[in-house]
Design a protein around this motif. Structure first.
Motif, PDB file in Angstrom:
ATOM      1  N   CYS A   1      59.410  53.579  63.939  1.00  0.00           N
ATOM      2  CA  CYS A   1      59.825  52.181  63.854  1.00  0.00           C
ATOM      3  C   CYS A   1      59.589  51.642  62.441  1.00  0.00           C
ATOM      4  O   CYS A   1      60.474  51.003  61.867  1.00  0.00           O
ATOM      5  N   VAL A   2      58.434  51.903  61.891  1.00  0.00           N
ATOM      6  CA  VAL A   2      58.113  51.443  60.534  1.00  0.00           C
ATOM      7  C   VAL A   2      59.071  52.072  59.529  1.00  0.00           C
ATOM      8  O   VAL A   2      59.635  51.382  58.670  1.00  0.00           O
ATOM      9  N   ARG A   3      59.289  53.382  59.634  1.00  0.00           N
ATOM     10  CA  ARG A   3      60.200  54.083  58.703  1.00  0.00           C
ATOM     11  C   ARG A   3      61.611  53.525  58.801  1.00  0.00           C
ATOM     12  O   ARG A   3      62.259  53.242  57.787  1.00  0.00           O
ATOM     13  N   GLU A   4      62.108  53.361  60.028  1.00  0.00           N
ATOM     14  CA  GLU A   4      63.468  52.857  60.214  1.00  0.00           C
ATOM     15  C   GLU A   4      63.622  51.441  59.660  1.00  0.00           C
ATOM     16  O   GLU A   4      64.645  51.113  59.060  1.00  0.00           O
ATOM     17  N   CYS A   5      62.627  50.585  59.872  1.00  0.00           N
ATOM     18  CA  CYS A   5      62.703  49.226  59.310  1.00  0.00           C
ATOM     19  C   CYS A   5      62.745  49.280  57.789  1.00  0.00           C
ATOM     20  O   CYS A   5      63.545  48.566  57.161  1.00  0.00           O
ATOM     21  N   GLU A   6      61.928  50.126  57.205  1.00  0.00           N
ATOM     22  CA  GLU A   6      61.931  50.230  55.749  1.00  0.00           C
ATOM     23  C   GLU A   6      63.278  50.743  55.243  1.00  0.00           C
ATOM     24  O   GLU A   6      63.829  50.230  54.275  1.00  0.00           O
ATOM     25  N   GLU A   7      63.839  51.751  55.931  1.00  0.00           N
ATOM     26  CA  GLU A   7      65.136  52.297  55.529  1.00  0.00           C
ATOM     27  C   GLU A   7      66.276  51.312  55.750  1.00  0.00           C
ATOM     28  O   GLU A   7      67.168  51.189  54.920  1.00  0.00           O
ATOM     29  N   GLU A   8      66.252  50.600  56.888  1.00  0.00           N
ATOM     30  CA  GLU A   8      67.381  49.745  57.249  1.00  0.00           C
ATOM     31  C   GLU A   8      67.298  48.340  56.671  1.00  0.00           C
ATOM     32  O   GLU A   8      68.322  47.715  56.421  1.00  0.00           O
ATOM     33  N   LEU A   9      66.085  47.823  56.488  1.00  0.00           N
ATOM     34  CA  LEU A   9      65.915  46.441  56.046  1.00  0.00           C
ATOM     35  C   LEU A   9      65.363  46.324  54.629  1.00  0.00           C
ATOM     36  O   LEU A   9      65.395  45.248  54.041  1.00  0.00           O
ATOM     37  N   GLY A  10      64.804  47.431  54.129  1.00  0.00           N
ATOM     38  CA  GLY A  10      64.185  47.392  52.814  1.00  0.00           C
ATOM     39  C   GLY A  10      62.804  46.760  52.826  1.00  0.00           C
ATOM     40  O   GLY A  10      62.271  46.397  51.783  1.00  0.00           O
ATOM     41  N   LEU A  11      62.206  46.639  54.016  1.00  0.00           N
ATOM     42  CA  LEU A  11      60.865  46.065  54.119  1.00  0.00           C
ATOM     43  C   LEU A  11      60.175  46.593  55.365  1.00  0.00           C
ATOM     44  O   LEU A  11      60.821  47.109  56.276  1.00  0.00           O
ATOM     45  N   VAL A  12      58.861  46.461  55.375  1.00  0.00           N
ATOM     46  CA  VAL A  12      58.069  46.837  56.545  1.00  0.00           C
ATOM     47  C   VAL A  12      57.544  45.543  57.160  1.00  0.00           C
ATOM     48  O   VAL A  12      56.697  44.873  56.570  1.00  0.00           O
ATOM     49  N   PRO A  13      58.052  45.180  58.324  1.00  0.00           N
ATOM     50  CA  PRO A  13      57.620  43.924  58.959  1.00  0.00           C
ATOM     51  C   PRO A  13      56.234  44.069  59.590  1.00  0.00           C
ATOM     52  O   PRO A  13      55.756  45.176  59.823  1.00  0.00           O
TER      53      PRO A  13
END
Length: 173
Positions: A56-68
């Protein structure tokens, strides 16, 4: 020593992780993939050896450019085989986004074409049914500080008696 041939013969299950991200108004962040129809929560496939949270963390970083900031697991949904694709276990983690984080979102153009913040009740108008069915139970899990278990976006029956009234080992009944 473990019997590696035995373990290699066992069935494998696919997994995915998604982020249910809310802004300060309670709106849900959805993303629009370039390779399929509809809007989805940010997330994706769990890679070999990766935990659901790490995915989840990796995908957010890849897709959004940030780690929520993620507040925890709110839903596990078993998705049955559909359209020639194997069954999948989807882990939904809830979190929040600040206005500054929303402004900083950078989508990978080869994978995502847009993002939007919508009221939870508007998700079914945009997302495929198997995604939108998870919304209300996932939000309830967030409010109740627990994870809900679903099968194809629905809470399963647990036999003829409701789970709360089922006899417990060592208890009355």
């Amino acid at each position: 020593m473990p019997d590696l041939a035995y373990y290699a013969s066992l069935p494998r299950t696919r997994g995915a992780a998604a982020a249910l991200l809310l802004d300060d108004l309670g709106r849900v962040l959805l993303v629009k993939p370039t390779y399929k129809e509809g809007w989805f929560l940010p997330g994706g496939v769990i890679e070999a050896g990766e935990s659901p949270l790490a995915a989840c963390v990796r995908e957010c970083e890849e897709e959004l450019g940030l780690v929520p900031r993620l507040d925890g697991l709110v839903c596990v949904d078993w998705g049955p085989p559909r359209d020639g694709v194997d069954a999948v276990n989807v882990f939904v983690f809830a979190g929040s986004l600040t206005a500054a984080e929303i402004a900083a979102i950078r989508l990978p153009p080869d994978e995502l074409s847009d993002h939007v913040l919508v009221a939870p009740e508007k998700v079914p108008e945009l997302a495929p049914p198997h995604v939108s069915r998870r919304m209300e139970p996932s939000l309830r899990g967030l409010v109740e500080h627990r994870a809900v278990y679903l099968e194809d976006g629905r809470e399963p029956g647990y036999g003829s008696a409701p789970l709360a009234s089922a006899p417990r080992p060592g208890g009355p009944g």
